[in-house]
Design a protein around this motif. Structure first.
Motif, PDB file in Angstrom:
ATOM      1  N   SER A 146     -30.718  74.904   9.953  1.00 53.91           N
ATOM      2  CA  SER A 146     -30.064  73.633   9.664  1.00 53.91           C
ATOM      3  C   SER A 146     -29.225  73.236  10.870  1.00 53.91           C
ATOM      4  CB  SER A 146     -29.173  73.765   8.426  1.00 53.91           C
ATOM      5  OG  SER A 146     -28.074  74.632   8.714  1.00 53.91           O
ATOM      6  N   PHE A 147     -28.770  71.988  10.884  1.00 52.30           N
ATOM      7  CA  PHE A 147     -27.911  71.521  11.963  1.00 52.30           C
ATOM      8  C   PHE A 147     -26.652  72.375  12.032  1.00 52.30           C
ATOM      9  CE2 PHE A 147     -24.975  67.780  13.316  1.00 52.30           C
ATOM     10  CZ  PHE A 147     -24.935  68.242  14.619  1.00 52.30           C
ATOM     11  N   ALA A 148     -26.038  72.644  10.885  1.00 49.76           N
ATOM     12  CA  ALA A 148     -24.799  73.429  10.855  1.00 49.76           C
ATOM     13  C   ALA A 148     -25.037  74.845  11.365  1.00 49.76           C
ATOM     14  CB  ALA A 148     -24.229  73.463   9.443  1.00 49.76           C
ATOM     15  N   ALA A 149     -26.155  75.442  10.938  1.00 52.17           N
ATOM     16  CA  ALA A 149     -26.443  76.820  11.351  1.00 52.17           C
ATOM     17  C   ALA A 149     -26.729  76.886  12.844  1.00 52.17           C
ATOM     18  CB  ALA A 149     -27.626  77.355  10.555  1.00 52.17           C
ATOM     19  N   ALA A 150     -27.471  75.919  13.360  1.00 51.12           N
ATOM     20  CA  ALA A 150     -27.798  75.909  14.784  1.00 51.12           C
ATOM     21  C   ALA A 150     -26.545  75.696  15.626  1.00 51.12           C
ATOM     22  CB  ALA A 150     -28.829  74.818  15.074  1.00 51.12           C
ATOM     23  N   TYR A 151     -25.691  74.789  15.178  1.00 47.68           N
ATOM     24  CA  TYR A 151     -24.485  74.491  15.943  1.00 47.68           C
ATOM     25  C   TYR A 151     -23.517  75.667  15.941  1.00 47.68           C
ATOM     26  CZ  TYR A 151     -20.715  71.668  17.913  1.00 47.68           C
ATOM     27  OH  TYR A 151     -19.729  71.179  18.733  1.00 47.68           O
ATOM     28  N   ALA A 152     -23.618  76.527  14.951  1.00 52.95           N
ATOM     29  CA  ALA A 152     -22.727  77.694  14.870  1.00 52.95           C
ATOM     30  C   ALA A 152     -23.117  78.786  15.868  1.00 52.95           C
ATOM     31  CB  ALA A 152     -22.752  78.259  13.451  1.00 52.95           C
ATOM     32  N   GLN A 153     -24.291  78.673  16.469  1.00 58.20           N
ATOM     33  CA  GLN A 153     -24.735  79.677  17.439  1.00 58.20           C
ATOM     34  C   GLN A 153     -24.380  79.222  18.861  1.00 58.20           C
ATOM     35  OE1 GLN A 153     -28.812  80.922  16.906  1.00 58.20           O
ATOM     36  NE2 GLN A 153     -28.694  80.734  14.665  1.00 58.20           N
ATOM     37  N   PRO A 154     -23.518  79.986  19.560  1.00 57.60           N
ATOM     38  CA  PRO A 154     -23.036  79.575  20.890  1.00 57.60           C
ATOM     39  C   PRO A 154     -24.158  79.282  21.874  1.00 57.60           C
ATOM     40  CG  PRO A 154     -21.763  81.422  20.066  1.00 57.60           C
ATOM     41  CD  PRO A 154     -22.897  81.248  19.110  1.00 57.60           C
ATOM     42  N   GLU A 155     -25.249  80.050  21.807  1.00 63.10           N
ATOM     43  CA  GLU A 155     -26.329  79.862  22.776  1.00 63.10           C
ATOM     44  C   GLU A 155     -27.120  78.567  22.529  1.00 63.10           C
ATOM     45  OE1 GLU A 155     -27.978  82.470  19.429  1.00 63.10           O
ATOM     46  OE2 GLU A 155     -26.096  82.179  20.534  1.00 63.10           O
ATOM     47  N   ILE A 156     -26.969  77.982  21.354  1.00 66.25           N
ATOM     48  CA  ILE A 156     -27.666  76.732  21.018  1.00 66.25           C
ATOM     49  C   ILE A 156     -26.722  75.531  21.077  1.00 66.25           C
ATOM     50  CG2 ILE A 156     -28.914  75.500  19.185  1.00 66.25           C
ATOM     51  CD1 ILE A 156     -29.971  78.126  18.205  1.00 66.25           C
ATOM     52  N   GLN A 157     -25.448  75.782  20.752  1.00 63.56           N
ATOM     53  CA  GLN A 157     -24.484  74.694  20.541  1.00 63.56           C
ATOM     54  C   GLN A 157     -24.403  73.716  21.700  1.00 63.56           C
ATOM     55  OE1 GLN A 157     -19.791  74.745  20.495  1.00 63.56           O
ATOM     56  NE2 GLN A 157     -20.543  75.546  18.537  1.00 63.56           N
ATOM     57  N   ALA A 158     -24.179  74.225  22.922  1.00 58.20           N
ATOM     58  CA  ALA A 158     -23.970  73.348  24.075  1.00 58.20           C
ATOM     59  C   ALA A 158     -25.190  72.476  24.361  1.00 58.20           C
ATOM     60  CB  ALA A 158     -23.603  74.173  25.297  1.00 58.20           C
ATOM     61  N   GLY A 159     -26.361  73.087  24.344  1.00 52.82           N
ATOM     62  CA  GLY A 159     -27.582  72.336  24.635  1.00 52.82           C
ATOM     63  C   GLY A 159     -27.882  71.290  23.576  1.00 52.82           C
TER      64      GLY A 159
END
Length: 532
Positions: free
Chosen positions: A66-79
């Protein structure tokens, strides 16, 4: 196909009705201009939130996240954030999504301060981006700390929560609406607020049918425009109407009122105009020309009528110099016209709504008007509109159409002053009447009692006075009076009156005969009305 059209039209009408009903929840002690800012601000925030959520879900469609789950991962968040900001121009964190705030309301974890943090975060996300100027201060007028919403944080939170829940029940995404109804519903609300705003309404809203006339005229003969410009853009409705007529690549506008400037930016975005396709500016058009040196394919405007301005030193300004005179201090109408002509491309078209006074007032305005006709040959048409079309003023207005590439010096006059249907508060133009005006302009032919192509010689004979009745004779001759019938009618009326007087006299005599005291009453009546 017809059934689909009916369904879509009904869908849009239902959406508009529901949104206006929600707006009324905010009324309380606030006037229209106040609760407008909250209502439109919340709708706009939900729109932005939906854009981020939908785009994030597209990006993550192939991932089991989900958007929330992906954004919670530092390696994905910035990109992920960078990709969304690069495309949309802004970003909203999952915790601040409208859907997340609604869930907080249901869970009892919402307060108005979190909503304030959410709207602040939208602007913060654009800092350093190309979209920074387009999003700066967008929510300034939605004052969530105002006591008008409630005297305590809890009261303000409860009111905002109520409105947000109501908005959450309305489908905003294209799949549910099946049409681009949201932007139109947003503009419908702007119009409804204008109807409630009295004299202030003219500052930010041009009635839709008038906008259609201007848009139809400046787009005639073209299949697209690279640019359109409105120097007094208000809520941006006139710019958008041009875009409804034909594709427009770039929108430009300037607006003095900060609140209205914010409204225009929201309106453009809500109608699907990406931030990269518009360049609008908050400032005084006549004092601070943000687009100095630029020219545009089409220029449209409904400037404030007979506004005050400062003409001191303006003859040194390239926009006004050649006319030799400046518009009067208390009537800036021609100053706006001169400004607009300065920004019109050689092959472009310009249409502006102005009060009738510009057609015939003398002194400096007369000299400017004469120069435009005699020297520049830029005035193409004058279209008289009905009175009481605009919110906040009942005066009749006229559309002046200008072109720089004219090969003749004649001027088309159209008297559309009787082309209206009466409304509750304002007169309205029907679609057929709008089309009639545009088609008459396109055909450029004489129509008895409606349109006339006046020669340059006629204009000179009238000493450059452009008052429409001088060129379009709308006089309706009264039917001839039948004198014999009139005399007979008078004689008949006299006979009926004599009969009535006799019957009344008999009635009084009968009353006296039946009542001894009536004689005294009869005497008083005769004193009042005479013995006859």
């Amino acid at each position: 196909m017809a059934d689909t059209h009916i369904t879509q039209a009904q869908q849009q009408a239902d959406l508009q009705k529901r949104l206006w009903a929600i707006a009324n929840d905010l009324r309380g002690n606030m006037d229209a201009s106040e609760y407008r800012n909250y209502m439109l601000g919340l709708i706009f925030y939900r729109f932005l939130s939906g854009k981020v959520e939908d785009y994030a879900n597209q990006l993550l469609a192939n991932d089991d996240l989900s958007f929330a789950a992906a954004y919670a991962q530092p390696e994905i968040q910035a990109g992920l954030k960078q990709e969304i900001v690069g495309t949309l121009g802004f970003f909203i964190e999952p915790q601040y999504l409208y859907s997340a705030l609604v869930q907080d309301i249901h869970d009892g974890n919402f307060d108005i301060e979190k909503l304030q943090s959410a709207v602040n975060a939208v602007q913060d996300s654009t800092i350093g981006q190309d979209s920074q100027d387009d999003f700066r201060g967008l929510f300034t007028d939605m004052d969530l700390s105002s006591n008008r919403l409630g005297s305590t944080v809890a009261q303000r939170s409860d009111l905002m929560a109520k409105v947000m829940l109501n908005l959450a029940d309305i489908p905003f995404d294209a799949d549910d609406l099946q049409i681009d109804a949201l932007g139109d519903a947003y503009e419908y609300l702007i119009g409804q607020f204008a109807a409630s705003a009295g004299k202030k309404a003219g500052e930010f809203y041009t009635p839709q049918q008038v906008s259609k006339i201007l848009a139809g005229i400046v787009t005639l003969g073209r299949d697209r425009l690279q640019s359109v410009y409105d120097p007094t853009m208000g809520s941006g409705s006139l710019l958008l109407r041009v875009g409804d007529s034909i594709p427009v690549a770039e929108y430009y506008g300037q607006e003095l009122n900060g609140t209205t400037y914010n409204l225009a930016r929201m309106n453009l975005l809500m109608h699907g105009v990406n931030y990269a396709r518009f360049d609008v500016y908050n400032g005084d058009t006549l004092e601070d020309d943000h687009y100095d040196g630029q020219s545009f394919d089409a220029v449209v405007a409904n400037p404030p009528y007979s506004a005050n301005w400062n003409p001191d030193g303006k003859l040194e300004d390239e926009r006004f110099r050649k006319y030799g005179k400046t518009a009067p201090k208390s009537k800036a109408d021609f100053a706006f016209v001169e400004h607009m002509l300065y920004h019109l491309r050689a092959d472009g078209t310009m249409a502006v709504v102005l009060p009738h006074g510009v057609l015939f007032r003398g002194a400096a305005e007369g000299k400017i008007r004469r120069y435009m006709i005699e020297q520049d040959n830029v005035l193409d048409a004058v279209i008289g509109l009905p009175a009481n079309l605009f919110y906040g003023t009942s005066i009749p207005t006229a559309i002046l159409v200008f072109k720089k590439n004219r090969t003749t010096k004649d001027i088309l006059f159209i008297d559309a002053s009787k082309e209206f249907e009466k409304g509750k508060n304002q007169n309205n133009l029907t679609d057929d009447q709008v089309e009639k005006i545009i088609q008459t302009y396109a055909d450029r032919k004489d129509i008895e009692k409606f349109a006339h192509v006046a020669s340059y010689e006629d204009i000179v004979k009238n000493e450059f006075n452009l008052n429409i009745p001088r060129y379009v004779d709308t006089f309706e001759e009264e039917p001839p009076v039948d004198v014999d019938q009139l005399v007979a009618d008078i004689h008949q009326t006299d006979q009926e009156l004599a009969q009535s007087e006799a019957a009344f006299s008999q009635l009084l005599n009968d009353l006296v005969g039946q009542n001894p005291d009536a004689q005294q009453q009869l005497t008083k009546i005769k004193e009042l009305f005479g013995d006859d």
